[in-house]
Design a protein around this motif. Sequence first.
Motif, PDB file in Angstrom:
ATOM      1  N   MET A  90      33.147 -32.791  69.378  1.00  0.00           N
ATOM      2  CA  MET A  90      32.115 -32.134  69.429  1.00  0.00           C
ATOM      3  C   MET A  90      32.522 -30.384  69.160  1.00  0.00           C
ATOM      4  O   MET A  90      33.488 -30.208  69.990  1.00  0.00           O
ATOM      5  N   CYS A 100      27.228 -26.031  69.966  1.00  0.00           N
ATOM      6  CA  CYS A 100      25.813 -26.785  69.787  1.00  0.00           C
ATOM      7  C   CYS A 100      24.825 -25.226  69.998  1.00  0.00           C
ATOM      8  O   CYS A 100      25.236 -24.428  70.671  1.00  0.00           O
ATOM      9  N   VAL A 118      29.912 -30.747  64.246  1.00  0.00           N
ATOM     10  CA  VAL A 118      30.722 -31.710  64.723  1.00  0.00           C
ATOM     11  C   VAL A 118      32.200 -31.550  63.940  1.00  0.00           C
ATOM     12  O   VAL A 118      31.963 -31.295  62.825  1.00  0.00           O
ATOM     13  N   VAL A 148      23.793 -37.746  66.168  1.00  0.00           N
ATOM     14  CA  VAL A 148      23.826 -36.716  67.311  1.00  0.00           C
ATOM     15  C   VAL A 148      22.615 -36.724  68.001  1.00  0.00           C
ATOM     16  O   VAL A 148      21.435 -36.525  67.375  1.00  0.00           O
ATOM     17  N   CYS A 205      24.299 -31.868  73.974  1.00  0.00           N
ATOM     18  CA  CYS A 205      24.367 -32.587  72.771  1.00  0.00           C
ATOM     19  C   CYS A 205      25.371 -33.701  72.857  1.00  0.00           C
ATOM     20  O   CYS A 205      26.183 -33.411  73.805  1.00  0.00           O
ATOM     21  N   VAL A 264      27.427 -36.849  70.300  1.00  0.00           N
ATOM     22  CA  VAL A 264      27.752 -37.738  69.299  1.00  0.00           C
ATOM     23  C   VAL A 264      27.536 -39.088  69.866  1.00  0.00           C
ATOM     24  O   VAL A 264      28.361 -39.413  70.554  1.00  0.00           O
TER      25      VAL A 264
END
Length: 157
Positions: free
Chosen positions: A68, A71, A83, A99, A143, A145
Amino acid sequence: MVATLTLASGCGSKDGGGSSSGDSKSGTAVGQAMAKLPVQPTTPAPEPTETEEPDDPINGLISPDVTMGNCGWDASSKPYADVKIANSSSTTQYYTLLVGFYDANSSVVATGAASYAEVAGDAKKTVRVTGTKADSSKKAKRCQVTFASKKGTKPGS
């Protein structure tokens, strides 16, 4: 699917949590700290928290090539996640990313996906994954993944 998974790729946070791409964990351990929006990756990485190392990791849902990055929100108030992909293969690979963007109560605010992001062999690339809907009140606080896979051929090729 997004709401039921509890996986995270390494994230830096403004509070110093998470894992940088330069540490020995490579940002791939399932369950690492999730980013708080907006964030900047931390360098060097702080010591892991007790939530970063799960007892029973789920293998295969997140490619070890993916970590990551930053964000935040774009100009249209959609949350985004940068990403980072470091292709560990010597040939071009195609990455599919999912995500999730979550509020303080771990409820899904938005999700975003990138399909077949092309990364040359042994190369690095940052792919911006944008949420599907605006978050003008900026409810998203982290956030994550939740899925990242790679394939050696692009479907339909």
